[in-house]
Design a protein around this motif. Structure first.
Motif, PDB file in Angstrom:
ATOM      1  N   GLY A  18      33.967  23.283   3.922  1.00 19.23           N
ATOM      2  CA  GLY A  18      33.805  22.637   5.228  1.00 19.23           C
ATOM      3  C   GLY A  18      34.369  21.232   5.234  1.00 19.23           C
ATOM      4  N   GLN A  55      31.062  27.587  10.214  1.00 17.75           N
ATOM      5  CA  GLN A  55      31.713  27.581   8.914  1.00 17.75           C
ATOM      6  C   GLN A  55      33.227  27.469   9.038  1.00 17.75           C
ATOM      7  OE1 GLN A  55      30.784  31.271   6.964  1.00 17.75           O
ATOM      8  NE2 GLN A  55      32.109  32.493   8.275  1.00 17.75           N
ATOM      9  N   SER A  57      36.642  28.966   7.009  1.00 14.96           N
ATOM     10  CA  SER A  57      37.130  29.924   6.015  1.00 14.96           C
ATOM     11  C   SER A  57      38.643  29.869   5.965  1.00 14.96           C
ATOM     12  CB  SER A  57      36.656  31.350   6.341  1.00 14.96           C
ATOM     13  OG  SER A  57      37.142  31.756   7.609  1.00 14.96           O
TER      14      SER A  57
END
Length: 318
Positions: A18, A55, A57
């Motif tokens: 993050g 989140q 990714s």
């Protein structure tokens, strides 16, 4: 945009999972981290990260770019190390590959001493009996046993593998004890095949001026040293393996040596690494440590021959 800084930020975002934690680690404003990633994506015309409210990714392109960034940043750090005092205290991530048996029975038990010497190295040790592509897989160096073929890799010979022939007591009770290698043709043998080529290796024996090399019948062939040992203990057939791997079973009586007056040709052990790693302090100290470790191992000690590094790569990993 500072491309190297952007790469470092991207790697940190991926590692941290993050923007917030990456910014804290790098001691940068979160907005600066976000701007650098956006600028990097714009310059590359590729989306590197999937962003949601919960989140972050990495995309498929981002994962590939991440691996390249690791290599580039590592090369930059190593170039700096080679010209600075950090050569005296190497640090950073070191990716090593080693055969399963050598790793579990020789390298790993000795690693506490390695980390006492070099506490700032973070070791990533891959353990398998397949021959990895160091360049493609981003591996700094590999410990390999077996024959070598010319290539762009640098190799340093650090030891030898002495082989012995054994079988489980249950197998010998059922099939008898051979007295000559030629008698193995009437026995069951556990064969070993190359994970790279699929080739089953011949067995070789020597006694004085007499030499025997032959393929042998078997119910099973394997390409992993731990599985190979297990097959011998299970009584599936006669096995021929490096002495250092079989010593615990010989002491325990789960395997018995046969054909003790016949020797197999020893195989050399090398540490191999790409040419662009020859100035790396991490690689240099690891190679020296492995050479020292094997020199103190009675079953792997190299004869008093030159250990000069030369451009080579391994054909076979055992």
């Amino acid at each position: 945009m500072n491309k190297l800084q952007a790469m470092e930020v991207f790697v940190q975002v991926v590692d941290a999972g993050g923007f917030t934690r990456a910014a804290e680690h790098l001691q940068l404003p979160k907005a600066t981290v976000s701007t650098l990633i956006q600028s990097l994506e714009t310059a590359l015309s590729v989306k590197l990260l999937h962003r949601t409210t919960r989140q972050v990714s990495v995309t498929a392109d981002g994962a590939a770019y991440y691996e390249r960034c690791l290599r580039i940043l590592s090369d930059v750090r190593e170039a700096e190390e080679s010209l600075s005092r950090t050569r005296l205290s190497p640090s950073g991530r070191l990716r090593v590959d080693a055969p399963t048996g050598l790793a579990s029975l020789v390298l790993i038990p000795a690693l506490p001493e390695f980390f006492q010497r070099y506490p700032d190295i973070q070791l990533e040790l891959g353990c398998s009996d397949r021959t990895v592509d160091l360049i493609e897989e981003g591996v700094d160096c590999a410990v390999r046993g077996g024959a070598l073929a010319d290539s762009s890799l640098i190799a340093r010979r650090v030891g030898i593998l002495e082989f012995i022939t054994c079988a489980a007591p249950s197998y010998l009770d059922s099939f008898g004890r051979p007295g000559h290698p030629e008698e193995l043709k009437r026995h069951r043998c556990v064969n070993y095949f190359s994970s790279r080529t699929g080739k089953i290796f011949d067995w070789d024996f020597a006694r004085g001026n007499e030499r025997v090399q032959l393929p042998l019948p078997g119910l099973i062939a394997l390409n992993d040293s731990n599985a190979y040992t297990a097959a011998g203990i299970a009584g599936l057939g006669i096995v021929q393996m490096p002495q250092f791997m079989l010593e615990p079973m010989l002491r325990a009586g789960t395997l018995e040596q046969i054909l003790a007056d016949w020797q197999s040709d020893p195989l050399p052990i090398h540490v191999v690494y790409p040419q662009n790693r020859h100035l790396s302090a991490k690689v240099r100290v690891f190679v020296e440590w492995v050479a020292e470790l094997f020199s103190n191992h009675p079953g792997m000690r190299l004869p008093k021959l030159a250990q000069a590094a030369r451009p080579l790569t391994a054909e076979l990993a055992l």
